[in-house]
Design a protein around this motif. Structure first.
Motif, PDB file in Angstrom:
ATOM      1  N   UNK A  68      44.719  65.055 -25.770  1.00 44.95           N
ATOM      2  CA  UNK A  68      44.862  65.222 -24.327  1.00 44.95           C
ATOM      3  C   UNK A  68      44.249  66.578 -23.944  1.00 44.95           C
ATOM      4  N   UNK A  69      44.075  66.787 -22.639  1.00 49.88           N
ATOM      5  CA  UNK A  69      43.542  68.065 -22.112  1.00 49.88           C
ATOM      6  C   UNK A  69      42.263  68.455 -22.845  1.00 49.88           C
ATOM      7  N   UNK A  70      41.365  67.496 -22.969  1.00 49.71           N
ATOM      8  CA  UNK A  70      40.121  67.748 -23.705  1.00 49.71           C
ATOM      9  C   UNK A  70      39.185  68.538 -22.796  1.00 49.71           C
ATOM     10  N   UNK A  71      38.783  69.735 -23.249  1.00 51.22           N
ATOM     11  CA  UNK A  71      37.801  70.461 -22.445  1.00 51.22           C
ATOM     12  C   UNK A  71      36.718  71.087 -23.311  1.00 51.22           C
ATOM     13  N   UNK A  72      35.629  71.399 -22.647  1.00 51.44           N
ATOM     14  CA  UNK A  72      34.458  71.966 -23.322  1.00 51.44           C
ATOM     15  C   UNK A  72      34.652  73.459 -23.541  1.00 51.44           C
ATOM     16  N   UNK A  73      34.319  73.938 -24.748  1.00 50.39           N
ATOM     17  CA  UNK A  73      34.399  75.365 -25.024  1.00 50.39           C
ATOM     18  C   UNK A  73      33.025  76.019 -25.062  1.00 50.39           C
ATOM     19  N   UNK A  74      32.223  75.589 -26.034  1.00 50.91           N
ATOM     20  CA  UNK A  74      30.933  76.255 -26.229  1.00 50.91           C
ATOM     21  C   UNK A  74      30.029  75.354 -27.074  1.00 50.91           C
TER      22      UNK A  74
END
Ligand SMILES: Nc1nc2c([nH]c(=O)n2[C@H]2C[C@H](O)[C@@H](COP(=O)(O)OP(=O)(O)OP(=O)(O)O)O2)c(=O)[nH]1
Length: 148
Positions: A68-74
């Protein structure tokens, strides 16, 4: 590398920093590439997939975990091997948490990984997979990192 530009073309990988408290999920690789090193769950981006879909799919296939709460870092640029089996991977690094904090990782691809476990970010196992080792050496921290 010159060979018509196809076989050795860079690939796109998607890797996931799955965070739980101060810990991150890592597994020891059995693949020829990075054999015996500790790496993040991840795989190659398939046609038409979003980074988030790829992250969730690879995580489910390799560990059985729902995220869940998958977001892009780098993003990192990794020439992993040059000679016998050239491999250049542009790795999209994502961050996520467990959808169910009580869910336990399973080793669903035992030919590729020895097993998954949680490791303290300040006491990571050795040896780390090259691309991850480079990120750690450069001071990358998935807990505090804010993508731009
Ligand atoms: N698994 C994993 N891959 C990583 C990391 N860092 C990094 O640059 N990569 C790159 C190298 C790999 O060629 C690529 C995809 O990972 P993989 O080697 O585990 O792929 P896979 O065979 O399971 O992929 P797939 O073809 O089944 O989708 O991402 C990491 O920490 N973990």
């Amino acid at each position: 590398m010159e060979n018509g530009g196809v076989a050795f073309a860079p690939k796109v990988g998607v890797v996931v920093f799955l965070l739980k408290g101060d810990k991150v999920l890592l597994g020891r690789r059995r693949s020829h590439v990075g054999y015996n090193t500790f790496a993040l769950p991840g795989g190659h981006l398939e046609f038409g997939e979003s980074f988030e879909e790829c992250a969730a799919t690879e995580m489910k296939e390799e560990t059985g975990l729902d995220i869940d709460k998958i977001d892009y870092l780098t993003v990192t640029n990794n020439v992993i091997s040059r000679e016998a089996k050239p491999l250049h991977v542009v790795a999209i690094c994502m961050r996520a948490v467990l959808a169910d904090p009580n869910q336990m990782p399973q080793n669903l691809e035992p030919d590729k990984c020895d097993g998954w476990d949680w490791y303290d970010w300040n006491d990571l196992p050795k040896p780390l997979f090259g691309p991850l080792e480079t990120m750690v050496r450069r001071g990358f921290n998935p807990f505090s990192y804010q993508s731009k």
